[in-house]
Enzyme design. Structure first.
Site, PDB file in Angstrom:
ATOM      1  N   ASP A  29       3.640  -5.499   4.444  1.00  0.00           N
ATOM      2  CA  ASP A  29       2.339  -5.823   5.032  1.00  0.00           C
ATOM      3  C   ASP A  29       1.873  -7.202   4.586  1.00  0.00           C
ATOM      4  OD1 ASP A  29       1.421  -5.322   2.377  1.00  0.00           O
ATOM      5  OD2 ASP A  29       1.362  -3.174   2.855  1.00  0.00           O
TER       6      ASP A  29
ATOM      7  N   HIS B  70      16.428 -12.494  12.467  1.00  0.00           N
ATOM      8  CA  HIS B  70      16.269 -11.037  12.532  1.00  0.00           C
ATOM      9  C   HIS B  70      17.082 -10.403  13.657  1.00  0.00           C
ATOM     10  CE1 HIS B  70      13.729 -12.735  15.534  1.00  0.00           C
ATOM     11  NE2 HIS B  70      13.512 -11.544  16.063  1.00  0.00           N
ATOM     12  N   ASP B  71      17.870 -11.194  14.376  1.00  0.00           N
ATOM     13  CA  ASP B  71      18.643 -10.658  15.506  1.00  0.00           C
ATOM     14  C   ASP B  71      20.148 -10.676  15.271  1.00  0.00           C
ATOM     15  OD1 ASP B  71      16.392 -10.184  17.148  1.00  0.00           O
ATOM     16  OD2 ASP B  71      16.371 -12.244  17.871  1.00  0.00           O
TER      17      ASP B  71
ATOM     18  N   ASP C  87       4.658 -15.814  15.497  1.00  0.00           N
ATOM     19  CA  ASP C  87       5.565 -15.506  16.592  1.00  0.00           C
ATOM     20  C   ASP C  87       4.712 -15.122  17.797  1.00  0.00           C
ATOM     21  OD1 ASP C  87       8.007 -14.744  17.846  1.00  0.00           O
ATOM     22  OD2 ASP C  87       8.757 -14.035  15.914  1.00  0.00           O
TER      23      ASP C  87
ATOM     24  N   GLU D 201      12.272 -20.214  21.289  1.00  0.00           N
ATOM     25  CA  GLU D 201      13.567 -19.531  21.243  1.00  0.00           C
ATOM     26  C   GLU D 201      14.216 -19.660  22.620  1.00  0.00           C
ATOM     27  OE1 GLU D 201      15.524 -15.121  20.471  1.00  0.00           O
ATOM     28  OE2 GLU D 201      13.624 -15.338  21.496  1.00  0.00           O
TER      29      GLU D 201
ATOM     30  N   ASP E  81       8.700 -16.725  21.625  1.00  0.00           N
ATOM     31  CA  ASP E  81       9.783 -15.786  21.887  1.00  0.00           C
ATOM     32  C   ASP E  81      10.298 -15.966  23.325  1.00  0.00           C
ATOM     33  OD1 ASP E  81      11.057 -13.260  20.766  1.00  0.00           O
ATOM     34  OD2 ASP E  81      10.233 -12.453  22.626  1.00  0.00           O
TER      35      ASP E  81
ATOM     36  N   ASN F 131       0.804  -1.234   0.000  1.00  0.00           N
ATOM     37  CA  ASN F 131       0.000   0.000   0.000  1.00  0.00           C
ATOM     38  C   ASN F 131       0.834   1.279   0.000  1.00  0.00           C
ATOM     39  OD1 ASN F 131       0.961  -0.187   2.556  1.00  0.00           O
ATOM     40  ND2 ASN F 131      -0.991   0.158   3.602  1.00  0.00           N
TER      41      ASN F 131
HETATM   42  C1  GLC Z   1      13.671 -12.289  21.004  1.00  0.00           C
HETATM   43  C2  GLC Z   1      13.483 -11.721  19.630  1.00  0.00           C
HETATM   44  C3  GLC Z   1      14.075 -10.351  19.601  1.00  0.00           C
HETATM   45  C4  GLC Z   1      13.361  -9.492  20.626  1.00  0.00           C
HETATM   46  C5  GLC Z   1      13.399 -10.138  21.999  1.00  0.00           C
HETATM   47  C6  GLC Z   1      12.436  -9.494  22.935  1.00  0.00           C
HETATM   48  O1  GLC Z   1      15.002 -12.463  21.303  1.00  0.00           O
HETATM   49  O2  GLC Z   1      14.050 -12.579  18.671  1.00  0.00           O
HETATM   50  O3  GLC Z   1      13.977  -9.767  18.337  1.00  0.00           O
HETATM   51  O4  GLC Z   1      13.960  -8.244  20.683  1.00  0.00           O
HETATM   52  O5  GLC Z   1      13.040 -11.493  21.944  1.00  0.00           O
HETATM   53  O6  GLC Z   1      11.112  -9.840  22.609  1.00  0.00           O
END
Ligand code: GLC
Length: 533
Positions: free
Chosen positions: A31, A321-322, A100, A261, A202, A25
């Site tokens: 999105d 992503h970390d 997630d 995680e 998470d 968009n």
């Molecule tokens: C996990 C996620 C990270 C986030 C953290 C707090 O480690 O992968 O991106 O900042 O949790 O939620």
């Protein structure tokens, strides 16, 4: 395809960072309709599932990992109807959807936290981790925040502290409250009923904290958080019964998947949390720490295989992503040879491979000036830690303006190499990394040995090379990887005197096994299938 195909065991899971995948968009932020519009690309790539980083409303103190409503979609990502359309379109293509779930903490803008902090008598007060100051006003103990500084935030109105493991806008939930437990299970049930196929939990192993609030003992480190042994604020024994309860909920639905995680913990803890009444899988992040070394990777694999044994199923991650992208960790130019080797390793081991958007085209991290940094970690620790924005840049689809990601300027800059490095260009180039990923994925899918078979390392390979066999019934595949810039000769021995047919090499021109010997070219990764068995 046989009908005993189990998507999360035999297939590949692809992580999407929704802000950065595709913007439909024109607001510069990816999105859900954007993702839906790219499902054909993902089906063609050959992935079996997508895991979406959080898509719920969030004030973005930690870009979606601070959730203010667990039952809705952030308007910037779309609507619940868009989500239903995405799930339906994904399922039509055989792609499963994993969400997630952030349950260690919420956003401080979550209505329950707002209530919780309104008074000590409020019924939601004990949904969060409130404690009185020590005499004299100091925080209740020495627990720290992983994102910097102490972990306790003082509320002058309540004259109490709340604990936050991450930024102060992410107050930790009080998992000893049965109401919190019920509320979270209800959230999971809601998304399961919507047809979601699995969850990524998470930092699940931080949910429970020591009830006595004992101080963590010290250890050497640089940041306050690293200067403690985290024995009282993570990995508390109460986690196991909770995992069983969550697992039982999931198992009430067919073929759902549950991966956690394992925050701060290594492979051993990840194995510990995996099992029939625990998680299906817990992430092992050791690949993210490996240097470019065949032996190092081999040891990681060996350790993980040994810890899990035959009944628990491994997983492998080269990107998320970390962490800086593998292309940034292991390459210094635009050359993709090393990435092809890693693709073979990731996709031919015994275990679920996790890919991260853009990995298949070898996206490199962007580098940002200080004033461009958005990630709270980078803001706090620049220049020692520049944060995690680098690996979160927009997907590079084409060489058009904004890389085909958006019609507007994107929320993070696009890597300047997008004019050459993009999906369109790599689709058209038979020798590209993208087409190589597709070939390896197709082989993995075709060969039961590769998606289902046992893993058997081949001993005695030269330094900087490794080889292993994958076997399922009569299907035998051998994988050889040369991490060195020089050739390597593998003397595979008499077991390899049979007929081994080359399936694929990362270097142009087929390779052959001759009289039990394999001559690997620099950085070559190749696969062979045993014939006449
Ligand atoms: C996990 C996620 C990270 C986030 C953290 C707090 O480690 O992968 O991106 O900042 O949790 O939620």
């Amino acid at each position: 395809m046989k009908n005993d195909w189990l998507w999360w065991r035999d297939g590949i899971i692809y992580q999407i960072y929704p802000r950065s995948f595709a913007d439909s968009n024109g607001d510069g932020i990816g999105d859900l309709p954007g993702i839906t519009s790219r499902l054909d690309y993902l089906a063609d790539l050959g992935v079996d599932a997508i895991w979406l980083s959080p898509i719920y409303p969030s004030p973005d103190a930690d870009f979606g990992y601070d959730v203010s409503d667990y039952y809705a979609i952030d308007p910037r990502f779309g609507t619940l109807d868009d989500f239903d359309a995405l799930i339906q379109a994904a399922h039509e293509r055989g792609i499963h959807v994993i969400l997630d779930m952030v349950f260690n903490h919420t956003s401080d803008q979550h209505p329950k936290f707002i209530q919780s902090r309104s008074s000590r008598e409020n019924p939601y007060h004990d949904w969060y981790f409130w404690r009185d100051p020590l005499p004299g006003g100091a925080p209740p103990n020495n627990w720290a925040s992983v994102f910097g500084g102490g972990g306790w935030e003082y509320d002058p109105h309540l004259k109490q502290y709340y604990f936050h493991m991450f930024v102060r806008q992410q107050p930790d939930l009080n998992w000893r409250s049965s109401a919190v437990r019920q509320a979270v299970l209800n959230v999971m049930r809601y998304w399961l009923e919507k047809g979601v196929d699995g969850f990524r939990l998470d930092v699940f192993n931080a949910y429970f904290k020591d009830e006595q609030l004992q101080n963590n003992p010290p250890k050497p480190g640089i940041r306050p958080f690293d200067m403690q042994k985290h024995i009282h604020d993570i990995d508390q024994p109460e986690m196991l019964p909770l995992l069983s309860e969550m697992r039982a909920l999931l198992d009430g639905y067919p073929e759902r998947y549950f991966i956690g995680e394992t925050f701060l913990s290594g492979a051993e803890k990840a194995a510990f949390y995996t099992g029939p009444d625990r998680l299906h899988a817990a992430f092992n992040f050791d690949f993210l720490k490996n240097r470019w070394s065949a032996r190092g990777f081999q040891q990681t694999i060996h350790r993980w295989e040994t810890l899990l044994g035959p009944d628990r199923y491994p997983n492998y991650v080269l990107n998320n992503h970390d962490t800086p992208r593998s292309a940034t960790r292991y390459t210094w130019s635009e050359d993709d040879q090393r990435l092809k080797l890693l693709a073979v390793m990731l996709l031919t081991l015994r275990g679920t491979p996790f890919m991260y958007y853009g990995e298949e085209i070898g996206m490199r991290d962007i580098s940002l000036r200080r004033d461009q940094i958005l990630d709270p970690v980078g803001k706090r620790y620049y220049p020692f830690h520049k944060g995690r924005d680098g690996c979160r840049a927009p997907m590079q689809w084409t060489d058009m303006p904004n890389a085909g990601f958006s019609s507007a300027a994107p929320w993070l800059p696009i890597h300047p190499d997008y004019t050459q490095r993009n999906v369109a260009a790599q689709t058209a180039d038979d020798a590209s990394l993208l087409n190589f990923y597709k070939k390896v994925i197709a082989l993995r899918r075709k060969h039961p040995a590769l998606h289902r078979g046992t893993y058997l390392p081949i001993a005695g390979t030269p330094f900087q090379s490794m080889a292993y066999l994958r076997q399922h019934g009569k299907d035998h595949v051998m994988v050889a990887l040369n991490f060195s810039d020089r050739p390597a000769d593998l003397h595979l021995g008499s077991a390899f005197w049979g007929h081994w047919k080359p399936l694929l090499s990362s270097i142009a021109g087929e390779n052959q096994i001759e009289a039990g010997n394999l001559h690997l070219r620099p950085l070559e990764a190749c696969l062979f299938q045993e014939v006449n068995k």
